[in-house]
Write a protein that holds these residues in place. Structure first.
Motif, PDB file in Angstrom:
ATOM      1  N   MET A   1      53.661  52.890  80.007  1.00 47.00           N
ATOM      2  CA  MET A   1      52.629  52.408  80.940  1.00 47.00           C
ATOM      3  C   MET A   1      53.159  52.347  82.372  1.00 47.00           C
ATOM      4  O   MET A   1      52.439  52.006  83.293  1.00 47.00           O
ATOM      5  CB  MET A   1      52.189  50.994  80.546  1.00 47.00           C
ATOM      6  CG  MET A   1      51.546  50.902  79.189  1.00 47.00           C
ATOM      7  SD  MET A   1      49.849  51.459  79.309  1.00 47.00           S
ATOM      8  CE  MET A   1      49.313  51.288  77.629  1.00 47.00           C
TER       9      MET A   1
ATOM     10  N   SER B   1      49.780  48.846  70.464  1.00 46.15           N
ATOM     11  CA  SER B   1      48.561  49.656  70.460  1.00 46.15           C
ATOM     12  C   SER B   1      48.854  51.146  70.346  1.00 46.15           C
ATOM     13  O   SER B   1      48.085  51.897  69.769  1.00 46.15           O
ATOM     14  CB  SER B   1      47.753  49.401  71.734  1.00 46.15           C
ATOM     15  OG  SER B   1      47.371  48.057  71.790  1.00 46.15           O
TER      16      SER B   1
ATOM     17  N   ARG C   1      40.542  45.272  69.760  1.00 50.35           N
ATOM     18  CA  ARG C   1      41.689  44.876  70.573  1.00 50.35           C
ATOM     19  C   ARG C   1      42.541  46.087  70.965  1.00 50.35           C
ATOM     20  O   ARG C   1      42.924  46.256  72.121  1.00 50.35           O
ATOM     21  CB  ARG C   1      42.512  43.830  69.803  1.00 50.35           C
ATOM     22  CG  ARG C   1      43.908  43.597  70.296  1.00 50.35           C
ATOM     23  CD  ARG C   1      43.940  43.015  71.711  1.00 50.35           C
ATOM     24  NE  ARG C   1      45.305  42.952  72.204  1.00 50.35           N
ATOM     25  CZ  ARG C   1      45.931  43.938  72.846  1.00 50.35           C
ATOM     26  NH1 ARG C   1      45.312  45.072  73.114  1.00 50.35           N
ATOM     27  NH2 ARG C   1      47.169  43.791  73.236  1.00 50.35           N
TER      28      ARG C   1
ATOM     29  N   SER D   1      43.088  49.449  76.123  1.00 49.89           N
ATOM     30  CA  SER D   1      43.680  50.321  77.151  1.00 49.89           C
ATOM     31  C   SER D   1      42.905  51.629  77.286  1.00 49.89           C
ATOM     32  O   SER D   1      42.662  52.111  78.392  1.00 49.89           O
ATOM     33  CB  SER D   1      45.130  50.641  76.819  1.00 49.89           C
ATOM     34  OG  SER D   1      45.910  49.511  77.042  1.00 49.89           O
TER      35      SER D   1
ATOM     36  N   LYS E   1      47.811  48.114  86.374  1.00 54.43           N
ATOM     37  CA  LYS E   1      48.220  47.250  85.262  1.00 54.43           C
ATOM     38  C   LYS E   1      49.270  46.243  85.708  1.00 54.43           C
ATOM     39  O   LYS E   1      50.215  46.608  86.404  1.00 54.43           O
ATOM     40  CB  LYS E   1      48.794  48.096  84.130  1.00 54.43           C
ATOM     41  CG  LYS E   1      47.738  48.877  83.363  1.00 54.43           C
ATOM     42  CD  LYS E   1      48.391  49.683  82.243  1.00 54.43           C
ATOM     43  CE  LYS E   1      47.416  50.638  81.607  1.00 54.43           C
ATOM     44  NZ  LYS E   1      46.458  50.025  80.723  1.00 54.43           N
TER      45      LYS E   1
ATOM     46  N   PHE F   1      43.906  40.605  79.117  1.00 56.77           N
ATOM     47  CA  PHE F   1      43.901  40.597  77.648  1.00 56.77           C
ATOM     48  C   PHE F   1      45.348  40.621  77.170  1.00 56.77           C
ATOM     49  O   PHE F   1      46.257  40.897  77.944  1.00 56.77           O
ATOM     50  CB  PHE F   1      43.135  41.807  77.081  1.00 56.77           C
ATOM     51  CG  PHE F   1      43.809  43.135  77.317  1.00 56.77           C
ATOM     52  CD1 PHE F   1      43.708  43.764  78.541  1.00 56.77           C
ATOM     53  CD2 PHE F   1      44.551  43.746  76.324  1.00 56.77           C
ATOM     54  CE1 PHE F   1      44.336  44.986  78.774  1.00 56.77           C
ATOM     55  CE2 PHE F   1      45.185  44.973  76.539  1.00 56.77           C
ATOM     56  CZ  PHE F   1      45.071  45.592  77.770  1.00 56.77           C
TER      57      PHE F   1
ATOM     58  N   HIS G   1      48.701  39.193  74.614  1.00 54.79           N
ATOM     59  CA  HIS G   1      49.423  38.438  73.606  1.00 54.79           C
ATOM     60  C   HIS G   1      49.551  36.963  73.994  1.00 54.79           C
ATOM     61  O   HIS G   1      50.646  36.488  74.310  1.00 54.79           O
ATOM     62  CB  HIS G   1      50.776  39.106  73.408  1.00 54.79           C
ATOM     63  CG  HIS G   1      50.690  40.615  73.428  1.00 54.79           C
ATOM     64  ND1 HIS G   1      50.033  41.333  72.449  1.00 54.79           N
ATOM     65  CD2 HIS G   1      51.118  41.547  74.334  1.00 54.79           C
ATOM     66  CE1 HIS G   1      50.100  42.630  72.731  1.00 54.79           C
ATOM     67  NE2 HIS G   1      50.746  42.783  73.871  1.00 54.79           N
TER      68      HIS G   1
ATOM     69  N   HIS H   1      48.179  41.119  79.776  1.00 51.44           N
ATOM     70  CA  HIS H   1      48.001  42.338  80.568  1.00 51.44           C
ATOM     71  C   HIS H   1      46.869  42.047  81.545  1.00 51.44           C
ATOM     72  O   HIS H   1      45.698  42.083  81.167  1.00 51.44           O
ATOM     73  CB  HIS H   1      47.671  43.512  79.656  1.00 51.44           C
ATOM     74  CG  HIS H   1      48.738  43.728  78.622  1.00 51.44           C
ATOM     75  ND1 HIS H   1      50.042  44.012  78.963  1.00 51.44           N
ATOM     76  CD2 HIS H   1      48.723  43.640  77.272  1.00 51.44           C
ATOM     77  CE1 HIS H   1      50.779  44.109  77.879  1.00 51.44           C
ATOM     78  NE2 HIS H   1      50.002  43.878  76.833  1.00 51.44           N
TER      79      HIS H   1
ATOM     80  N   ASN I   1      45.013  43.478  83.734  1.00 53.86           N
ATOM     81  CA  ASN I   1      44.656  44.808  84.211  1.00 53.86           C
ATOM     82  C   ASN I   1      43.447  44.746  85.139  1.00 53.86           C
ATOM     83  O   ASN I   1      42.569  43.886  84.995  1.00 53.86           O
ATOM     84  CB  ASN I   1      44.377  45.734  83.027  1.00 53.86           C
ATOM     85  CG  ASN I   1      45.658  46.063  82.271  1.00 53.86           C
ATOM     86  OD1 ASN I   1      46.741  45.607  82.654  1.00 53.86           O
ATOM     87  ND2 ASN I   1      45.542  46.825  81.216  1.00 53.86           N
TER      88      ASN I   1
ATOM     89  N   GLU J   1      56.685  43.436  78.703  1.00 60.61           N
ATOM     90  CA  GLU J   1      57.009  44.275  77.548  1.00 60.61           C
ATOM     91  C   GLU J   1      56.901  45.770  77.834  1.00 60.61           C
ATOM     92  O   GLU J   1      57.250  46.578  76.977  1.00 60.61           O
ATOM     93  CB  GLU J   1      56.089  43.927  76.363  1.00 60.61           C
ATOM     94  CG  GLU J   1      54.618  44.186  76.652  1.00 60.61           C
ATOM     95  CD  GLU J   1      53.722  44.126  75.428  1.00 60.61           C
ATOM     96  OE1 GLU J   1      54.191  43.716  74.362  1.00 60.61           O
ATOM     97  OE2 GLU J   1      52.545  44.504  75.551  1.00 60.61           O
ATOM     98  N   HIS J   2      56.411  46.171  79.000  1.00 60.12           N
ATOM     99  CA  HIS J   2      56.264  47.608  79.282  1.00 60.12           C
ATOM    100  C   HIS J   2      57.482  48.195  79.970  1.00 60.12           C
ATOM    101  O   HIS J   2      57.658  49.401  79.993  1.00 60.12           O
ATOM    102  CB  HIS J   2      55.043  47.876  80.175  1.00 60.12           C
ATOM    103  CG  HIS J   2      53.738  47.565  79.517  1.00 60.12           C
ATOM    104  ND1 HIS J   2      52.546  47.515  80.198  1.00 60.12           N
ATOM    105  CD2 HIS J   2      53.436  47.290  78.228  1.00 60.12           C
ATOM    106  CE1 HIS J   2      51.568  47.209  79.362  1.00 60.12           C
ATOM    107  NE2 HIS J   2      52.084  47.067  78.158  1.00 60.12           N
TER     108      HIS J   2
HETATM  109  C1  MLT Z   1      48.467  46.503  74.719  1.00 56.03           C
HETATM  110  O1  MLT Z   1      48.946  45.419  74.358  1.00 56.03           O
HETATM  111  O2  MLT Z   1      47.415  46.951  74.256  1.00 56.03           O
HETATM  112  C2  MLT Z   1      49.211  47.309  75.780  1.00 56.03           C
HETATM  113  O3  MLT Z   1      50.505  46.767  75.955  1.00 56.03           O
HETATM  114  C3  MLT Z   1      48.436  47.258  76.982  1.00 56.03           C
HETATM  115  C4  MLT Z   1      48.059  47.701  78.313  1.00 56.03           C
HETATM  116  O4  MLT Z   1      47.243  48.597  78.499  1.00 56.03           O
HETATM  117  O5  MLT Z   1      48.451  47.107  79.346  1.00 56.03           O
END
Ligand code: MLT
Ligand code: ZN
Length: 483
Positions: A87, A147, A343, A347, A358, A391, A393, A400, A402, A439-440
């Motif tokens: 990402m 995802s 869920r 993205s 993001k 959205f 965790h 995120h 976004n 986490e990205h």
């Molecule tokens: C997710 O959790 O779906 C991805 O890490 C997300 C994203 O698009 O930022």
């Protein structure tokens, strides 16, 4: 042939290097025609469009090592690539055509699973989904779930220390790694494929490579921890009145049966509306659209645990208290998958809705509601009509945040403001004791933020580690550390 034209336009050393690489890797181990290499040169988000003289596709650790040695001898930079799902442009090549891509996708063997030790030895090019299925066949669980798991590969997942949906129970990728095999920038192979749960023999080298984003070494294989496979799973989709209510529901779950919580995901009404609009056959199975949603999953390896009964009770009480306004518990595997799809497709739906910025943020769990409120306010002030789509965790505090371009606006003009938008969001994040990178990873998109967030001794230490392992700066240049 177009591929040859491109090579001849480059430094002639590269033509010689490519000849040597072709000889070592065989015709199936190297791609040079742009028709074949172009798909590797664009990232999933389509933010970066680079060029490369060659995509190397070694099929073994020895081939990776020899390819790295040949490149190092010519001073050619290498960008390691797995599923190319980053990402943050973590696997993107530069536009000058000077960097060689090394794809791990032909190293796709599960080398072995030991159901007694509860470990799996696996090569870097196995997709996360294939790894999960292999564990399942051995009646075990590989709990990492993200995802992009259908395309993301183990090497990239570890190199970025991916987190995902189950972090609150099992930790991030680094918590699952017992051993690693890594090719170093000079072509030497470090075989650290141990499967010990306790091993205090010197520095913990494997953790140096996990999360290093391919800048210190190329992960070719790993030993991962497995867990008992859940025998019972209960998944619910809940409508909640606010992010604060979502947090209260998390607390109730923790009081109810903390060991059973497998995932606790937050989604905004705006994000859900995009999923409904752009993803076929995706519709929340609730009476009416809500402003905020929670997807929660409970799981246990204990048979006959009646998770569903407990969950019904929990949600009933939450509805009486007004924490939850509507909820549905999946009745079958197909319904569970349909709820998760809402869920997982967030993205993809945002990508189809236009240009997006993001922010992959971590804050203390208790501060998520404040993050969502304050970040939305600053973004809406800066770009009227912007669509804020928080959205993610909630269970571990990684949201995120976004931002999708205003409906009908010019996408490029919106993207030109990405730093400005990330910076105002990050001001809020800093104020809440959070991190701009949860986490990205940092990739190519965010190294400019490092001096501000990890300045002084910390950044200097990172630079020294990089210089010690990769003095010529040949592994994944331009990523993670500011130039
Ligand atoms: C997710 O959790 O779906 C991805 O890490 C997300 C994203 O698009 O930022
Ligand atoms: Zn995520």
């Amino acid at each position: 042939m177009a591929g040859e034209a491109r090579i001849s336009a480059m430094d002639k050393d590269y033509a010689g290097l490519i000849g040597r690489l072709r000889q070592r890797l065989g015709p199936g181990g190297i791609l040079t025609d742009p028709v074949d290499t172009d798909p590797y040169c664009e990232d999933w988000r389509r933010l970066y469009h680079g060029r490369t003289p060659a995509v190397l596709r070694p099929a073994s650790t020895a081939e990776v090592a020899d390819a790295v040695r040949l490149c190092a001898a010519t001073g050619a930079a290498i960008v390691p690539q797995g599923g190319n799902t980053s990402m943050v442009g973590g696997a993107a090549v530069s536009e000058d055509g000077a960097q060689i891509i090394l794809s791990l996708s032909r190293m796709h063997r599960v080398r072995g699973i030991d159901p007694v030790d509860m470990t799996m030895e696996i090569e870097a090019g196995v997709t996360l989904r294939a790894a999960q299925l292999a564990a399942e066949e051995a009646d075990c669980l590989l709990p990492l779930s993200i995802s992009s798991e259908g395309s993301a590969q183990i090497g990239g997942v570890l190199a970025t220390n991916a987190g995902g949906n189950n972090t609150l129970r099992y930790g991030n990728a680094r918590d699952l790694v017992l051993g690693l095999e890594v090719v170093l920038p000079d072509g030497e192979v470090w075989n650290g494929l141990r499967r010990l749960h306790k091993d205090n023999t010197g520095y913990c080298l494997r953790q140096l490579f996990v999360g290093s984003e391919g800048t210190l070494g190329i992960i070719t294989a790993a030993v991962l921890k497995l867990f008992p496979r859940p025998r019972e799973v209960a998944v619910a989709l809940c409508a909640v009145a606010s992010p604060e209510a979502a947090l209260r529901l998390l607390q109730s779950c923790q009081q109810h049966d903390p060991a059973a919580i497998q995932a606790f995901e937050y989604m905004s009404g705006a994000g859900m509306a995009l999923v409904e609009r752009f993803i076929p056959d995706a519709k929340p199975p609730l009476a009416a659209p809500a402003a905020h949603y929670v997807l929660l999953e409970l799981a246990t390896p204990r048979q006959g645990a009646d998770l569903r009964g407990g969950l019904e009770e929990l949600l009933g009480a939450a509805m009486e208290q007004g924490t939850v306004t509507d909820a549905v518990i999946a009745e079958s595997g197909a319904q569970r998958a349909a709820i998760w799809k809402l869920r997982e497709e967030h993205s993809e739906a945002q990508k189809r809705a236009g240009a997006s910025v993001k922010n992959d943020i971590a804050v203390p769990v208790s501060r998520v509601p404040e993050l969502i409120r304050r970040a939305a306010a600053v973004c809406e002030r800066l770009v009227p009509g912007i669509r804020c789509v928080p959205f993610g965790h909630l269970g571990d505090g990684n949201i995120h945040f976004n931002l999708v371009q205003p409906e009908g606006a010019d996408g490029d003009a919106f993207l030109a403001r990405d730093h400005q938008l990330m910076d105002v969001v990050n001001e809020v994040v800093r104020d809440l004791d959070g991190s701009f990178s949860a986490e990205h990873g940092i990739g190519r998109l965010k190294p400019y933020m490092m001096p501000e967030w990890r300045g002084g001794a910390e950044l200097e230490l990172m630079r020294r580690i990089k210089a010690a392992l990769d003095p010529a700066g040949l592994f994944n240049p331009g990523k993670l550390l500011p130039q």
